[in-house]
Design an enzyme around this catalytic site. Sequence first.
Site, PDB file in Angstrom:
ATOM      1  N   SER A 136      -8.552 -17.712  -6.046  1.00  0.00           N
ATOM      2  CA  SER A 136      -7.907 -15.842  -5.809  1.00  0.00           C
ATOM      3  C   SER A 136      -9.085 -15.131  -7.191  1.00  0.00           C
ATOM      4  O   SER A 136      -9.675 -14.105  -6.145  1.00  0.00           O
ATOM      5  CB  SER A 136      -7.281 -15.128  -6.708  1.00  0.00           C
ATOM      6  OG  SER A 136      -7.045 -15.208  -8.296  1.00  0.00           O
ATOM      7  N   ASP A 370      -2.758  -8.215 -16.477  1.00  0.00           N
ATOM      8  CA  ASP A 370      -4.132  -9.255 -15.862  1.00  0.00           C
ATOM      9  C   ASP A 370      -5.277  -9.335 -16.051  1.00  0.00           C
ATOM     10  O   ASP A 370      -5.657  -7.666 -15.863  1.00  0.00           O
ATOM     11  CB  ASP A 370      -3.667  -9.048 -14.526  1.00  0.00           C
ATOM     12  CG  ASP A 370      -4.480  -9.745 -13.564  1.00  0.00           C
ATOM     13  OD1 ASP A 370      -5.747 -10.846 -14.312  1.00  0.00           O
ATOM     14  OD2 ASP A 370      -4.753  -9.503 -12.714  1.00  0.00           O
ATOM     15  N   HIS A 373      -8.693 -11.280 -13.087  1.00  0.00           N
ATOM     16  CA  HIS A 373      -8.540 -11.049 -11.768  1.00  0.00           C
ATOM     17  C   HIS A 373      -9.242  -8.920 -12.183  1.00  0.00           C
ATOM     18  O   HIS A 373      -9.410  -8.925 -14.026  1.00  0.00           O
ATOM     19  CB  HIS A 373      -7.343 -10.965 -11.170  1.00  0.00           C
ATOM     20  CG  HIS A 373      -6.874 -11.797 -10.283  1.00  0.00           C
ATOM     21  ND1 HIS A 373      -5.598 -12.053 -10.428  1.00  0.00           N
ATOM     22  CD2 HIS A 373      -7.146 -12.914  -9.654  1.00  0.00           C
ATOM     23  CE1 HIS A 373      -5.719 -13.339 -10.386  1.00  0.00           C
ATOM     24  NE2 HIS A 373      -6.625 -13.570  -9.850  1.00  0.00           N
TER      25      HIS A 373
END
Length: 394
Positions: A136, A370, A373
Amino acid sequence: MPLAASSLPRHAFLSSILGTTLFLIIASPLQVSAVLLAGLKNHNSGDLHHRRPSFQSTNSCSIFVGNWVRDDSYPIYESSACPIIDDQFNCQLYGRPDSDYLKYRWRPTNCDLPRFDGVTFLTRMKGKQIMFVGDSLGRDQWESLICMISTAVPATQTQMMRGEPLSTFKFLDYGVTISYYKAPYLVDIDSTSQGKRVLRLGEISVNAKAWHGMDVLCFDTGHWWTHTGSLQGWDYMEWGGQLYEDMDRVVAMEKGMRTWATWVDANLDPSRTRLFFQSISPNHYNPMEWGAATRSCYGETEPMTKMGSSYQNQDQDQTNVVDVVIRDMTNPPYLLDITGLSAMRKDAHPSIYSGDLTPDQRANPDHSSDCSHWCLPGLPDTWNQLFYTALFFH
């Protein structure tokens, strides 16, 4: 421990994506750390929008060593003007209250990078195909590049196709295709008749069918090799005809990386395909690395002021695997060495401002943030500025 091997079905055939060729030369085998670029000094430093590097043998610059400087001309696009951004990365849409993290530009120690120019990118890549392959973080970079180009050509015709594992964005007026292929381990994963997932450390042929014909390939892998529990992407590993319930993850990553490297050396012609590998993207779950009392990256609004050594301990084993495997290749990729400069950006993660989180999760930032990311716009835009520099000016 090994289990008895069994006959396992393969994934369905994936059609190759054909493309034309780009005659560029990749980096030499020794260029797998901070890559030296000769003289990127700007002759017109007052105009950020028209910077072009000048190559001078009397001056050299490691573009991956430097610091972050405030620049109010950034970001070069707004998230509201780029609808392809995933909710996971769209921090402004999901309520991030600060915006200073968008106002930083990467400045190498002894030079200025060329400003990213979307029209230049499309013109020079006309008729070509670019693909990002990996996890990702590769998707983060893929979406960033599309947004960076799109803001320069708002009236051009485009086409978007999302799928699994392949997603593609086309700039139709230029014949440029930019794709993302999900392969977090690079090597293949099969499913048994019982629905068990088998990570084939020595097999890559299924994934690789999609990579043939690309003019530019940019690979990454790393984070998924350490995942356990519900985040783990496999049930068994297979190596040498035996199934394993687990093995040392660094050993497994090296086996998978060497399978990838063998395929690259045997199948990619460096005079036809430009090859990149992106180094490990750091996370910021441990605030002791920057001396904070919090429990995550939540609430961080400024980058670190200098490159430190904390990130080196965090992912050093994986970084060593990447370096060693690339050094042993006959046709090595250009290493986009973004680890150190990204480690300084504790402020650039979505934290709780992600569409992937529920309201209850957002209310508990210490456990739900998070910090892996990156927000868009944000740090991946700098990765693409470095990609742009290496692609066209190195």
